[in-house]
Design a protein around this motif. Sequence first.
Motif, PDB file in Angstrom:
ATOM      1  N   PHE A 496       0.824  -1.212   0.000  1.00 11.46           N
ATOM      2  CA  PHE A 496       0.000   0.000   0.000  1.00 11.46           C
ATOM      3  C   PHE A 496       0.858   1.264   0.000  1.00 11.46           C
ATOM      4  CE2 PHE A 496      -2.630  -2.939   2.885  1.00 11.46           C
ATOM      5  CZ  PHE A 496      -3.142  -3.629   1.790  1.00 11.46           C
ATOM      6  N   TYR A 501      -3.446   8.189   1.450  1.00 10.18           N
ATOM      7  CA  TYR A 501      -4.031   7.749   2.722  1.00 10.18           C
ATOM      8  C   TYR A 501      -5.509   7.389   2.592  1.00 10.18           C
ATOM      9  CZ  TYR A 501       0.157   8.909   5.351  1.00 10.18           C
ATOM     10  OH  TYR A 501       1.433   8.915   5.842  1.00 10.18           O
ATOM     11  N   ASP A 504      -5.750   4.086   0.730  1.00  9.31           N
ATOM     12  CA  ASP A 504      -5.236   3.079   1.663  1.00  9.31           C
ATOM     13  C   ASP A 504      -6.329   2.695   2.658  1.00  9.31           C
ATOM     14  OD1 ASP A 504      -3.895   1.553   3.503  1.00  9.31           O
ATOM     15  OD2 ASP A 504      -2.272   2.969   3.868  1.00  9.31           O
ATOM     16  N   ARG A 508      -8.251  -0.971   2.893  1.00  6.40           N
ATOM     17  CA  ARG A 508      -8.187  -1.802   4.102  1.00  6.40           C
ATOM     18  C   ARG A 508      -9.588  -2.102   4.636  1.00  6.40           C
ATOM     19  NH1 ARG A 508      -6.047   0.759   8.094  1.00  6.40           N
ATOM     20  NH2 ARG A 508      -5.437   2.712   7.082  1.00  6.40           N
ATOM     21  N   THR A 529      -1.343   1.871   8.703  1.00  4.11           N
ATOM     22  CA  THR A 529      -1.770   0.685   7.963  1.00  4.11           C
ATOM     23  C   THR A 529      -1.949  -0.519   8.886  1.00  4.11           C
ATOM     24  OG1 THR A 529      -0.588   1.475   6.010  1.00  4.11           O
ATOM     25  CG2 THR A 529      -1.188  -0.840   6.027  1.00  4.11           C
TER      26      THR A 529
END
Length: 574
Positions: A496, A501, A504, A508, A529
């Motif tokens: 990632f 952000y 990401d 997730r 993360t």
Amino acid sequence: MIKILKNLAFYKWIVLAVFGLIFVQSMSDLFLPTLMADIIDKGVVVGDTPYIWKIGGFMMLVAALGAIASVFASYYSAKAAMGLGRDLRRNVFNKVEQFSLQEFDEVGTASLITRTTNDITQVQQVVIMMLRMVVSAPIMLVGGIIMAVSKDAKLSLVIVVTMPVLIGSVLLILYKGMPLFQMVQKRLDRLNLVVRENLTGIRVIRAFNRETEEKVRLNKANKELTDVSIKVNKIMAFMMPVMMLVMNLTVVAIIWFGGIRIDNGGMMIGDLMAYIQYVMQIMFALLMASMMFIMVPRAAVSAKRINEVLNMKPVILDEGTKRADLEHGTLEFDQVTFSYPGAEEPALSNISFTARPGEITAIIGGTGSGKTTLVNLIPRFYDITSGTIRVNGVDIRELSHEEVRSKIGYVPQKAVLFTGTIADNIRFGKENARQDEMEHAAQIAQAADFIGQMKDGYQSNIEQGGSNVSGGQKQRLAIARALVRKPDLYIFDDSFSALDYKTDANLRAALKDETKDATVLLVAQRVSTVVDANQIIVLDNGHIAGIGTHKELLQTNDVYREIVESQLSEEEIA
């Protein structure tokens, strides 16, 4: 070289046909000077024109037969040699496919490319020549000597004097040239390496204004190859003038002494002409043999390099027979230690942890802590030094490579795409994936939006190395490729890092539901993360410095707290 030539057994009937055709051609060539002598002595000298037409017509038939045999011999010898080259390339490629990363590190990618291309081409060329010359040269040499002696035995003393000179020259050239041929291939490897690094690293080179320095490095490698090639060709260039000088002096000597023999009535004009032709055939046979002696050593060097690859035994043998159907997705490291070949200290020491289905196990640590090394051990890219790695409760060394890797959805640190379409790249994870499966995987990987914006959607072309998509798009396609497989174990190796952000976080969140029945191993640099992982493994210089949740490690682990403090503000930590 002999070991390589044994592969010609598959083409034995073609090879036998070539030998038969070359025999016909050689006998035709040997017969023609005798017919020419007959025309001169029994036709031209006595003025018998019908006899000249009769024997001349017969000569044309013999010459035509030889020419036809030569054409077919060339065709079939090329067919056998090219077939051998194809087989060798296939065998080398299949062998390399079995290599672990350790063998790639040992031989080098640039050298493997040279061996698969240039070295096999060298072998092909010499095989074509050998198939033509291995029968022709001996027949022409022995046949020429017999026919020459039959025409005039005394005049053959000239050949006895000149042949040792030719043979000695060939042997001397062979002795001087062999070490240089080996050097040529090594220098070619080096040049290939430099060119490959320049082409693949062109962005970095330009970004740091290193074009001048890289030109110097390329020029150096190029000059080294040029210098040794010039040395080789100087030695080779010496041979042809020597051969021609000896041949011409031999012909002059034959005409000189032959003229005396004709004057004395010991020889006829036609026989002298035929004798000159036979001597030329003898010399030509020696010339062909000398060319063989030049080409064979270089091909022998290439054959040796090819055999090194074919004979190399992979460190990691694919001998597993068990299946891993139980405890779906469970990954266990039990006192695992790993050292790179030749390294003074282990890259990983006494690593033990268990990753279970439905959980996210994150691995974090500083640069060089062993994160990527750890995940490379799971698909058996390298083999562990000691300890045990279990997938679904079974030691991975007891499983076949296919069985182990079929359970894994792997997203490497550096996203790799292949030439083809976006669909082709996603289907790399599952060959028979349906369109809806690909779209679902792309949606989870946050790739659907940019794919939809492309002109041809999933049929849009990906150029070599994925050069027509951004780093973040590459990573998302690599993630979609792993997701479409629906494996038991997902490995995200810092996958990632090229994402913003927001993407990401969205990725997730989408992954949580998608991977709820699988085990997720997540390597990351960003604390954001890994913060929600079920367990976080903190690596420090190849050792586990701590295992726990974000909150637990923040309170109890100094290494983890140091990483967190380097990335987050005190407000964010609180």
